[in-house]
Design a protein around this motif. Structure first.
Motif, PDB file in Angstrom:
ATOM      1  N   LEU A  59      29.060  90.762 -15.582  1.00 34.75           N
ATOM      2  CA  LEU A  59      28.154  89.687 -15.922  1.00 34.75           C
ATOM      3  C   LEU A  59      26.840  89.776 -15.226  1.00 34.75           C
ATOM      4  O   LEU A  59      25.837  88.888 -15.602  1.00 34.75           O
ATOM      5  CB  LEU A  59      28.543  88.477 -16.742  1.00 34.75           C
ATOM      6  N   ALA A  60      27.114  90.000 -14.019  1.00 36.88           N
ATOM      7  CA  ALA A  60      26.188  89.738 -12.860  1.00 36.88           C
ATOM      8  C   ALA A  60      24.798  89.998 -13.219  1.00 36.88           C
ATOM      9  O   ALA A  60      23.650  89.508 -12.789  1.00 36.88           O
ATOM     10  CB  ALA A  60      26.743  90.306 -11.499  1.00 36.88           C
ATOM     11  N   GLU A  61      24.857  91.310 -13.821  1.00 37.12           N
ATOM     12  CA  GLU A  61      23.423  91.782 -14.066  1.00 37.12           C
ATOM     13  C   GLU A  61      22.741  90.850 -15.234  1.00 37.12           C
ATOM     14  O   GLU A  61      21.465  91.065 -15.390  1.00 37.12           O
ATOM     15  CB  GLU A  61      23.488  93.263 -14.564  1.00 37.12           C
ATOM     16  N   GLN A  62      23.186  90.062 -15.913  1.00 39.04           N
ATOM     17  CA  GLN A  62      22.643  89.176 -16.714  1.00 39.04           C
ATOM     18  C   GLN A  62      22.246  87.771 -16.167  1.00 39.04           C
ATOM     19  O   GLN A  62      21.717  87.001 -16.602  1.00 39.04           O
ATOM     20  CB  GLN A  62      23.585  88.777 -17.875  1.00 39.04           C
ATOM     21  N   LEU A  63      22.539  87.524 -14.804  1.00 35.53           N
ATOM     22  CA  LEU A  63      22.013  86.400 -14.082  1.00 35.53           C
ATOM     23  C   LEU A  63      20.488  86.207 -14.170  1.00 35.53           C
ATOM     24  O   LEU A  63      19.807  87.244 -14.106  1.00 35.53           O
ATOM     25  CB  LEU A  63      22.466  86.476 -12.582  1.00 35.53           C
ATOM     26  N   HIS A  64      20.225  84.941 -14.708  1.00 36.56           N
ATOM     27  CA  HIS A  64      18.685  84.675 -14.684  1.00 36.56           C
ATOM     28  C   HIS A  64      18.057  83.992 -13.554  1.00 36.56           C
ATOM     29  O   HIS A  64      16.965  84.533 -12.886  1.00 36.56           O
ATOM     30  CB  HIS A  64      18.633  83.610 -16.044  1.00 36.56           C
TER      31      HIS A  64
ATOM     32  N   ALA B 179      34.351  90.513  -4.332  1.00 39.87           N
ATOM     33  CA  ALA B 179      34.208  91.396  -5.802  1.00 39.87           C
ATOM     34  C   ALA B 179      32.828  90.626  -6.337  1.00 39.87           C
ATOM     35  O   ALA B 179      32.101  91.243  -7.023  1.00 39.87           O
ATOM     36  CB  ALA B 179      35.460  91.343  -6.533  1.00 39.87           C
ATOM     37  N   ALA B 180      33.080  89.159  -6.481  1.00 39.31           N
ATOM     38  CA  ALA B 180      31.803  88.504  -7.194  1.00 39.31           C
ATOM     39  C   ALA B 180      30.471  88.756  -6.291  1.00 39.31           C
ATOM     40  O   ALA B 180      29.770  88.921  -6.912  1.00 39.31           O
ATOM     41  CB  ALA B 180      32.171  86.909  -7.116  1.00 39.31           C
ATOM     42  N   ILE B 181      30.474  88.646  -5.121  1.00 34.53           N
ATOM     43  CA  ILE B 181      29.251  88.631  -4.411  1.00 34.53           C
ATOM     44  C   ILE B 181      28.731  90.215  -4.308  1.00 34.53           C
ATOM     45  O   ILE B 181      27.603  90.287  -4.488  1.00 34.53           O
ATOM     46  CB  ILE B 181      29.488  88.392  -2.862  1.00 34.53           C
ATOM     47  N   SER B 182      29.754  91.171  -4.184  1.00 35.10           N
ATOM     48  CA  SER B 182      29.292  92.554  -4.291  1.00 35.10           C
ATOM     49  C   SER B 182      28.668  92.973  -5.823  1.00 35.10           C
ATOM     50  O   SER B 182      27.805  93.732  -5.714  1.00 35.10           O
ATOM     51  CB  SER B 182      30.276  93.477  -4.083  1.00 35.10           C
ATOM     52  N   ALA B 183      29.229  92.286  -6.775  1.00 35.46           N
ATOM     53  CA  ALA B 183      28.414  92.355  -7.977  1.00 35.46           C
ATOM     54  C   ALA B 183      27.077  91.965  -8.199  1.00 35.46           C
ATOM     55  O   ALA B 183      26.254  92.428  -8.843  1.00 35.46           O
ATOM     56  CB  ALA B 183      29.425  91.917  -8.873  1.00 35.46           C
ATOM     57  N   VAL B 184      27.003  90.665  -7.633  1.00 38.04           N
ATOM     58  CA  VAL B 184      25.870  89.937  -7.693  1.00 38.04           C
ATOM     59  C   VAL B 184      24.777  90.907  -6.913  1.00 38.04           C
ATOM     60  O   VAL B 184      23.457  91.320  -7.170  1.00 38.04           O
ATOM     61  CB  VAL B 184      25.815  88.630  -7.375  1.00 38.04           C
TER      62      VAL B 184
ATOM     63  N   GLU C 238      24.876  94.095  -6.204  1.00 33.30           N
ATOM     64  CA  GLU C 238      24.504  95.388  -6.771  1.00 33.30           C
ATOM     65  C   GLU C 238      23.840  95.351  -7.832  1.00 33.30           C
ATOM     66  O   GLU C 238      22.982  96.347  -8.561  1.00 33.30           O
ATOM     67  CB  GLU C 238      25.810  96.045  -7.121  1.00 33.30           C
ATOM     68  N   ALA C 239      23.753  93.932  -8.467  1.00 33.90           N
ATOM     69  CA  ALA C 239      22.823  94.022  -9.593  1.00 33.90           C
ATOM     70  C   ALA C 239      21.325  93.554  -9.342  1.00 33.90           C
ATOM     71  O   ALA C 239      20.577  93.443  -9.987  1.00 33.90           O
ATOM     72  CB  ALA C 239      23.441  92.882 -10.387  1.00 33.90           C
ATOM     73  N   GLY C 240      21.176  93.325  -7.907  1.00 34.97           N
ATOM     74  CA  GLY C 240      19.781  93.132  -7.480  1.00 34.97           C
ATOM     75  C   GLY C 240      19.492  91.666  -7.803  1.00 34.97           C
ATOM     76  O   GLY C 240      18.217  91.262  -7.872  1.00 34.97           O
ATOM     77  N   LYS C 241      20.432  90.535  -8.023  1.00 34.80           N
ATOM     78  CA  LYS C 241      20.012  89.412  -8.148  1.00 34.80           C
ATOM     79  C   LYS C 241      19.918  88.477  -7.008  1.00 34.80           C
ATOM     80  O   LYS C 241      20.378  88.829  -5.839  1.00 34.80           O
ATOM     81  CB  LYS C 241      20.959  88.555  -9.143  1.00 34.80           C
ATOM     82  N   GLU C 242      18.959  87.554  -7.054  1.00 36.84           N
ATOM     83  CA  GLU C 242      18.938  86.660  -5.816  1.00 36.84           C
ATOM     84  C   GLU C 242      20.296  85.708  -5.879  1.00 36.84           C
ATOM     85  O   GLU C 242      20.495  85.099  -6.571  1.00 36.84           O
ATOM     86  CB  GLU C 242      17.678  85.653  -5.894  1.00 36.84           C
ATOM     87  N   TYR C 243      20.803  85.503  -4.614  1.00 35.79           N
ATOM     88  CA  TYR C 243      21.906  84.800  -4.354  1.00 35.79           C
ATOM     89  C   TYR C 243      21.942  84.221  -3.121  1.00 35.79           C
ATOM     90  O   TYR C 243      21.465  85.024  -2.056  1.00 35.79           O
ATOM     91  CB  TYR C 243      23.139  85.637  -4.597  1.00 35.79           C
ATOM     92  N   THR C 244      22.550  83.139  -2.586  1.00 34.50           N
ATOM     93  CA  THR C 244      23.007  82.698  -1.207  1.00 34.50           C
ATOM     94  C   THR C 244      24.672  82.479  -1.299  1.00 34.50           C
ATOM     95  O   THR C 244      24.886  81.935  -2.186  1.00 34.50           O
ATOM     96  CB  THR C 244      22.506  81.301  -0.863  1.00 34.50           C
ATOM     97  N   ASN C 245      25.211  83.133  -0.269  1.00 34.53           N
ATOM     98  CA  ASN C 245      26.611  82.952  -0.288  1.00 34.53           C
ATOM     99  C   ASN C 245      26.958  82.262   0.993  1.00 34.53           C
ATOM    100  O   ASN C 245      26.690  82.842   2.181  1.00 34.53           O
ATOM    101  CB  ASN C 245      27.158  84.460  -0.089  1.00 34.53           C
ATOM    102  N   ALA C 246      27.743  81.014   0.798  1.00 35.08           N
ATOM    103  CA  ALA C 246      28.035  80.311   1.954  1.00 35.08           C
ATOM    104  C   ALA C 246      29.436  80.124   2.030  1.00 35.08           C
ATOM    105  O   ALA C 246      30.265  79.467   1.275  1.00 35.08           O
ATOM    106  CB  ALA C 246      27.341  79.064   1.983  1.00 35.08           C
ATOM    107  N   VAL C 247      30.171  80.767   3.023  1.00 34.94           N
ATOM    108  CA  VAL C 247      31.751  80.469   3.177  1.00 34.94           C
ATOM    109  C   VAL C 247      31.847  79.385   4.388  1.00 34.94           C
ATOM    110  O   VAL C 247      31.453  79.673   5.696  1.00 34.94           O
ATOM    111  CB  VAL C 247      32.580  81.753   3.712  1.00 34.94           C
TER     112      VAL C 247
END
Length: 235
Positions: A155-160, A181-186, A188-197
């Motif tokens: 569903l990552a490609e559907q992120l608004h 897996a979650a971050i790779s999908a986002v 690859e979908a070219g969506k804006e994200y920030t990932n903080a571990v």
């Protein structure tokens, strides 16, 4: 409407759902946030999150996602077995309808800026906050240690809106490969994200009612959250 109260919403599948709502005082218009519960209900922690966001100038609505299996469910953090039947009682389709009911209710509030609505969730709600961002035209979403997001990777490609992720590096409930897996999908979908571990934090680090609460991690993550939301919902 009172500044803080429970309301009842009618959901598309014919069910009724209670939700905790809070509105800022002294403002003519404001952005809004859908606050999404952990597996333990819309408890004092979730209501506190809603109230804190309200003080920052956001209208908030926190829906009772377990409304099909009970009313005003609040479960202790050490009693996960009692939460299991309620978790099994929710579905992707049902939760989507719940989210739509919240979103439509916000749109009906004259003071809410309809293009400045976001979601935030914790644990189970972290996954639902991601789901909301794929199913509703949100401006931003924040997921705290959302287990199962990797199972929604398609569903990552559907992120608004832009998506902010927080994870605990010590979390044994969510495996590193699931995060990847979650971050790779986002990505690859070219969506804006920030990932903080946060390497030194465990699952549930933001909740001061859990043994895993980490004050420093919670403080830093909350500051990041407020900045992220302000840049996307207030500008």
């Amino acid at each position: 409407m009172n500044n803080h109260e429970f309301i009842t919403l009618w959901v598309e599948d014919g069910t009724t759902m209670e939700a905790y709502v809070a509105f800022p005082k002294g403002l003519d218009s404001f952005p809004a946030m859908i606050v999404l519960q952990e597996a333990f209900g819309v408890n004092s922690h979730i209501r506190n999150i809603a109230d804190r966001l309200c003080k920052e100038g956001y209208a908030v609505i926190a829906p009772e996602l377990f409304h099909r299996t009970g009313k005003r469910i609040e479960i202790g953090y050490t009693d996960f077995p009692s939460a299991a039947p309620h978790m099994q009682g929710i579905s992707f389709e049902g939760v989507t309808k719940d989210l739509s009911a919240c979103y439509e209710w916000l749109l009906q509030q004259a003071a809410v800026l309809e293009d400045k609505i976001g979601s935030i969730g914790f644990c189970m709600g972290g996954r639902v906050a991601f789901q909301a961002n794929t199913q509703l035209p949100l401006a931003a979403a924040v997921s705290f240690y959302g287990g199962g997001i990797d199972k929604m990777a398609a569903l990552a490609e559907q992120l608004h809106g832009a998506q902010l992720f927080f994870w605990g590096g010590l979390d044994t409930h969510i495996k590193p490969e699931s995060i990847d897996a979650a971050i790779s999908a986002v990505k690859e979908a070219g969506k804006e994200y920030t990932n903080a571990v946060i390497s030194y934090a465990d699952h549930g680090f933001n909740c001061d009612e859990r043994k895993s609460y980490h004050p420093l991690a919670a403080k830093e993550a909350w500051a990041h959250t407020l900045s992220f939301l302000e840049n996307r919902l207030k500008n």
